[in-house]
Every structure is written in structure tokens, then in C-alpha cells.
Motif scaffolding. Structure first.
Motif, PDB file in Angstrom:
ATOM      1  N   GLU B 148      -7.097 -14.835  -2.976  1.00 27.07           N
ATOM      2  CA  GLU B 148      -7.072 -14.211  -1.661  1.00 27.07           C
ATOM      3  C   GLU B 148      -8.446 -14.139  -1.028  1.00 27.07           C
ATOM      4  N   GLY B 149      -9.463 -14.494  -1.795  1.00 27.77           N
ATOM      5  CA  GLY B 149     -10.812 -14.482  -1.244  1.00 27.77           C
ATOM      6  C   GLY B 149     -11.698 -13.385  -1.781  1.00 27.77           C
ATOM      7  N   PHE B 150     -11.139 -12.506  -2.569  1.00 26.09           N
ATOM      8  CA  PHE B 150     -11.959 -11.454  -3.168  1.00 26.09           C
ATOM      9  C   PHE B 150     -12.670 -12.040  -4.376  1.00 26.09           C
ATOM     10  N   LYS B 151     -13.920 -11.650  -4.555  1.00 25.04           N
ATOM     11  CA  LYS B 151     -14.685 -12.196  -5.673  1.00 25.04           C
ATOM     12  C   LYS B 151     -15.236 -11.072  -6.530  1.00 25.04           C
ATOM     13  N   ASN B 152     -15.344 -11.339  -7.807  1.00 23.37           N
ATOM     14  CA  ASN B 152     -15.979 -10.449  -8.782  1.00 23.37           C
ATOM     15  C   ASN B 152     -15.411  -9.039  -8.756  1.00 23.37           C
ATOM     16  N   THR B 153     -16.271  -8.046  -8.460  1.00 24.93           N
ATOM     17  CA  THR B 153     -15.830  -6.655  -8.580  1.00 24.93           C
ATOM     18  C   THR B 153     -14.689  -6.318  -7.638  1.00 24.93           C
ATOM     19  N   ARG B 154     -14.709  -6.950  -6.459  1.00 27.20           N
ATOM     20  CA  ARG B 154     -13.712  -6.604  -5.447  1.00 27.20           C
ATOM     21  C   ARG B 154     -12.300  -7.031  -5.854  1.00 27.20           C
ATOM     22  N   GLN B 155     -12.204  -7.916  -6.841  1.00 29.05           N
ATOM     23  CA  GLN B 155     -10.882  -8.317  -7.313  1.00 29.05           C
ATOM     24  C   GLN B 155     -10.182  -7.152  -8.016  1.00 29.05           C
ATOM     25  N   GLY B 156     -10.974  -6.304  -8.654  1.00 27.37           N
ATOM     26  CA  GLY B 156     -10.397  -5.206  -9.414  1.00 27.37           C
ATOM     27  C   GLY B 156     -10.199  -3.967  -8.573  1.00 27.37           C
ATOM     28  N   THR B 157      -9.571  -4.133  -7.422  1.00 26.39           N
ATOM     29  CA  THR B 157      -9.326  -2.997  -6.531  1.00 26.39           C
ATOM     30  C   THR B 157      -7.866  -3.005  -6.101  1.00 26.39           C
ATOM     31  N   ILE B 159      -6.884  -2.587  -3.029  1.00 27.63           N
ATOM     32  CA  ILE B 159      -6.758  -3.282  -1.744  1.00 27.63           C
ATOM     33  C   ILE B 159      -6.496  -4.762  -1.989  1.00 27.63           C
ATOM     34  N   ALA B 160      -7.251  -5.332  -2.942  1.00 24.36           N
ATOM     35  CA  ALA B 160      -7.067  -6.743  -3.266  1.00 24.36           C
ATOM     36  C   ALA B 160      -5.666  -6.996  -3.797  1.00 24.36           C
ATOM     37  N   ALA B 161      -5.185  -6.089  -4.629  1.00 24.89           N
ATOM     38  CA  ALA B 161      -3.846  -6.246  -5.211  1.00 24.89           C
ATOM     39  C   ALA B 161      -2.782  -6.184  -4.128  1.00 24.89           C
ATOM     40  N   GLN B 162      -2.957  -5.284  -3.182  1.00 23.59           N
ATOM     41  CA  GLN B 162      -1.984  -5.168  -2.096  1.00 23.59           C
ATOM     42  C   GLN B 162      -1.973  -6.436  -1.256  1.00 23.59           C
ATOM     43  N   ALA B 163      -3.179  -6.968  -0.987  1.00 24.65           N
ATOM     44  CA  ALA B 163      -3.265  -8.209  -0.216  1.00 24.65           C
ATOM     45  C   ALA B 163      -2.584  -9.356  -0.944  1.00 24.65           C
ATOM     46  N   THR B 164      -2.778  -9.398  -2.266  1.00 23.75           N
ATOM     47  CA  THR B 164      -2.137 -10.445  -3.071  1.00 23.75           C
ATOM     48  C   THR B 164      -0.619 -10.318  -3.013  1.00 23.75           C
ATOM     49  N   GLY B 165      -0.136  -9.081  -3.098  1.00 22.77           N
ATOM     50  CA  GLY B 165       1.302  -8.857  -3.035  1.00 22.77           C
ATOM     51  C   GLY B 165       1.897  -9.312  -1.720  1.00 22.77           C
ATOM     52  N   ILE B 166       1.208  -8.948  -0.639  1.00 18.57           N
ATOM     53  CA  ILE B 166       1.694  -9.349   0.693  1.00 18.57           C
ATOM     54  C   ILE B 166       1.711 -10.864   0.799  1.00 18.57           C
ATOM     55  N   SER B 167       0.604 -11.479   0.335  1.00 16.05           N
ATOM     56  CA  SER B 167       0.480 -12.932   0.437  1.00 16.05           C
ATOM     57  C   SER B 167       1.583 -13.639  -0.335  1.00 16.05           C
ATOM     58  N   LEU B 168       1.818 -13.205  -1.554  1.00  9.07           N
ATOM     59  CA  LEU B 168       2.846 -13.864  -2.359  1.00  9.07           C
ATOM     60  C   LEU B 168       4.219 -13.707  -1.751  1.00  9.07           C
ATOM     61  N   ALA B 169       4.507 -12.499  -1.255  1.00  5.00           N
ATOM     62  CA  ALA B 169       5.819 -12.247  -0.644  1.00  5.00           C
ATOM     63  C   ALA B 169       6.038 -13.163   0.565  1.00  5.00           C
ATOM     64  N   MET B 170       5.016 -13.260   1.414  1.00  6.12           N
ATOM     65  CA  MET B 170       5.161 -14.077   2.615  1.00  6.12           C
ATOM     66  C   MET B 170       5.290 -15.553   2.267  1.00  6.12           C
ATOM     67  N   ARG B 171       4.513 -16.014   1.312  1.00  9.07           N
ATOM     68  CA  ARG B 171       4.597 -17.425   0.906  1.00  9.07           C
ATOM     69  C   ARG B 171       5.936 -17.730   0.249  1.00  9.07           C
ATOM     70  N   ALA B 172       6.432 -16.777  -0.540  1.00  8.08           N
ATOM     71  CA  ALA B 172       7.709 -16.990  -1.231  1.00  8.08           C
ATOM     72  C   ALA B 172       8.844 -17.112  -0.226  1.00  8.08           C
ATOM     73  N   ILE B 173       8.825 -16.223   0.767  1.00 11.85           N
ATOM     74  CA  ILE B 173       9.869 -16.272   1.798  1.00 11.85           C
ATOM     75  C   ILE B 173       9.769 -17.567   2.592  1.00 11.85           C
ATOM     76  N   ALA B 174       8.530 -18.001   2.868  1.00 13.19           N
ATOM     77  CA  ALA B 174       8.339 -19.252   3.609  1.00 13.19           C
ATOM     78  C   ALA B 174       8.851 -20.446   2.812  1.00 13.19           C
ATOM     79  N   LYS B 175       8.714 -20.372   1.480  1.00  9.21           N
ATOM     80  CA  LYS B 175       9.176 -21.484   0.630  1.00  9.21           C
ATOM     81  C   LYS B 175      10.667 -21.445   0.381  1.00  9.21           C
ATOM     82  N   GLY B 176      11.281 -20.301   0.664  1.00 11.51           N
ATOM     83  CA  GLY B 176      12.723 -20.224   0.513  1.00 11.51           C
ATOM     84  C   GLY B 176      13.205 -19.304  -0.591  1.00 11.51           C
ATOM     85  N   PHE B 177      12.300 -18.578  -1.249  1.00 13.53           N
ATOM     86  CA  PHE B 177      12.719 -17.651  -2.309  1.00 13.53           C
ATOM     87  C   PHE B 177      12.979 -16.287  -1.684  1.00 13.53           C
TER      88      PHE B 177
END
Lengths: 92, 229
Positions: B148-157, B159-177
Motif C-alpha cells: 500500500e506504500g507504507f514502509k518500515n515502521t509505518r507498516q506496523g500501524t 492505519i496501514a492495516a485499515q488501508a490494506t483491508g480497504i484495498s483488498l476488498a475493493m480489488r476483490a470486488i473488482a475482480k469478481g470475488f
């Protein structure tokens, strides 16, 4: 070599179904149950090796705390005994 | 709990409500002081009225007890940043919350539970990885905080996890899951709760949450030594 054996049945044990789309409530529920049953505490303890002297210290502290709590609860229960006429009738 | 009640004076915050003329409920000196300060009958303004008249505020035991419990310090459940709910409130609907022998065949949007896609969330101290898998175990998608673009320490937050969740959900729906998904969380980390929240925010239909944190109460292989900071 299989080092970990999943002792809990997948998706039956340690599972919470989401109700009415309320995902946050389900997450809080499962966290609370896991915490209450000691899984999270055990996980944290096993991250790093706990030396035997640290284990003995922790267990002795827990035992002392339990003894103290038991006696304090008994004392409070004793002190809060009463046998008197209801001072504020209708308050309930 | 009661021990704290005796030691901490602020527990009586709910008693300090003083309506004009009533000071009986708050204990001892406090009652007299509040009464004399505010009461028209026995305060500084009263000169003609000699006989004190006090009435108690109509209160209910349940309300007061709720207030008292709300003012108590919150007990630490062990997961940082998580709030707790009272499990007893849900005791009426327990059959709906936990799975039983019929759950694997129960239909969610026309698909039996045992054949739903699985969303594995690995929440570690430094990162959160979310992967979408088949019910057979075949990998469909994988996203992590680093992607998602977070590097090093910022990955362990969170906010980063929420962004990852949103991203995966949107990509999954776009792909048809678009099917409902059952979530499987592993590990304790900052992204544990936020990742699931992100998934549901992104539009994923989360049906159940499982915890598969690898915990052993039996003696295991010796872990690494403690960090000395």
C-alpha cells in the motif's frame, strides 16, 4: 515435519458469526473471549523465552495476589453486612 | 471491584448531583455544604424561612448502579487499543452468534458456509498481511501494508492495516470475488481489528470471524531470548 497441530476445529471453535453486518461488535466479542480465557496472555508470554527464575517470580506473585484478593473480598463482605431497617424505602 | 470503590473517592461522583433543596444522598459534610450554598431555604439568602425542607430526588437503583459502573476504571483485557463489550448482554442471542453443527451447511447468499472464501489476516507487530483464499486453500489475492506504500515502521500501524483491508476488498470486488467471506485472524498486532474494519469498509461482506492465533499451553521449543532494550 508438522510442528503445529491445529487442535481447534477450523471455523467451528474460536469463531464468532457476524450479526446484522455489525463486524466491529463481533471483533470485540472474540477479542474479549480470547482475552478472558487467557489465550492472548499466553501468546505474549511465549513470544520470548521466560527463564525459570522469571517464571517462579511471576507465579509466586500471582499466588500472593490471589491470597490477598481472597482475604480482602472476605473482609469487604464482612464489613458490608447489615441488619437494619431500610433507611430509604421505595429506593429501587 | 468493591475494593476500588472504597479506596477511590471519585466513585461518589454520581452522588454529587445536588438539586435545589436536596443534599441528603451525598454523604456527611458534602451534603451540608452543597445544601447551604445552593438551597434557598437554608442558604445565605434565607432569612425568613427557618424550618429546613428537603426532598430527595426521585432516583432508581438501576440507573445509579449503571452510572457507578460507568465511572469505574476500565479493566485491561490484554489487547491494546481495543474496547470491550459486555458479553452478558448478548446471552439472549447466543444461538445466533456461535457456530453449531448446522453452520457448515448454512447458506449465506446462496453459498454454504463451508464453501465460502476465506480471508486470512496475519497481524504481526511490524506488518499486516491479508490474503484471500479459496475454501480449498487456493490463493486468490494477497495484499500487505508494504504494497500500500507504507514502509518500515509505518507498516506496523492500524492505519496501514485499515488501508490494506480497504484495498483488498475493493480489488476483490473488482475482480469478481463478491461472495460473502469468512475472516481468519492470526496473531496479535496493531492491525488485528483495523484490517477487518477496513475489509468491511471496502465493501466486503464479512460473515464470520475466526481466531487462529498459534498458541500453545504445552511446553514448546525454546523461543528466542528476551530483548534487552
Amino acid at each position: 515435519m508438522k510442528l503445529w497441530i491445529m487442535r481447534h476445529a477450523s471455523f467451528i471453535a474460536r469463531t464468532v458469526l457476524v450479526q446484522n453486518g455489525n463486524v466491529e461488535q463481533a471483533v470485540r466479542l472474540i477479542n474479549r473471549i480470547m482475552g478472558r480465557e487467557g489465550f492472548l496472555e499466553q501468546y505474549r508470554l511465549t513470544r520470548y523465552y521466560e527463564k525459570p527464575y522469571q517464571t517462579r517470580r511471576r507465579i509466586n506473585y500471582t499466588k500472593c495476589k490471589a491470597i490477598y484478593n481472597e482475604d480482602m473480598d472476605r473482609k469487604i463482605e464482612f464489613l458490608l453486612r447489615k441488619n437494619r431497617v431500610e433507611p430509604y424505602p421505595g429506593y429501587c | 471491584m468493591l475494593r476500588q470503590a472504597i479506596l477511590v473517592p471519585r466513585i461518589f461522583s454520581f452522588l454529587e448531583r445536588s438539586v435545589l433543596g436536596s443534599g441528603e444522598r451525598a454523604g456527611g459534610l458534602l451534603a451540608q455544604e452543597t445544601c447551604k450554598a445552593t438551597c434557598l431555604l437554608c442558604g445565605p439568602q434565607s432569612s425568613s424561612i427557618k424550618r429546613p425542607l428537603h426532598t430527595t430526588v426521585p432516583r432508581s437503583k438501576a440507573e445509579d448502579r449503571k452510572e457507578m459502573l460507568a465511572s469505574m476504571p476500565k479493566k485491561d483485557e490484554g489487547t491494546e487499543g481495543e474496547k470491550t463489550i459486555d458479553v452478558d448482554l448478548l446471552s439472549k442471542r447466543f444461538e445466533d452468534i456461535f457456530p453449531d453443527e448446522n453452520t457448515p451447511s448454512r447458506l449465506f447468499d446462496g453459498i454454504p458456509y463451508s464453501q465460502l472464501n476465506i480471508c486470512d489476516i496475519k497481524a504481526t507487530k511490524n506488518n499486516t498481511i491479508i490474503s484471500l483464499n479459496d475454501h480449498k486453500g487456493k490463493a486468490l489475492m494477497l495484499r500487505s501494508c508494504g504494497m500500500e506504500g507504507f514502509k518500515n515502521t509505518r507498516q506496523g500501524t492500524n492505519i496501514a492495516a485499515q488501508a490494506t483491508g480497504i484495498s483488498l476488498a475493493m480489488r476483490a470486488i473488482a475482480k469478481g470475488f463478491k461472495d460473502p467471506v469468512r475472516v481468519r485472524v492470526s496473531g496479535i498486532g496493531p492491525g488485528r481489528m483495523s484490517a477487518i474494519k477496513g475489509l468491511s469498509m471496502g465493501g466486503m461482506n464479512v460473515v464470520s470471524i475466526t481466531d487462529s492465533t498459534r498458541v500453545s499451553f504445552a511446553p514448546t521449543a525454546r523461543a528466542r531470548k528476551q530483548r534487552r532494550l
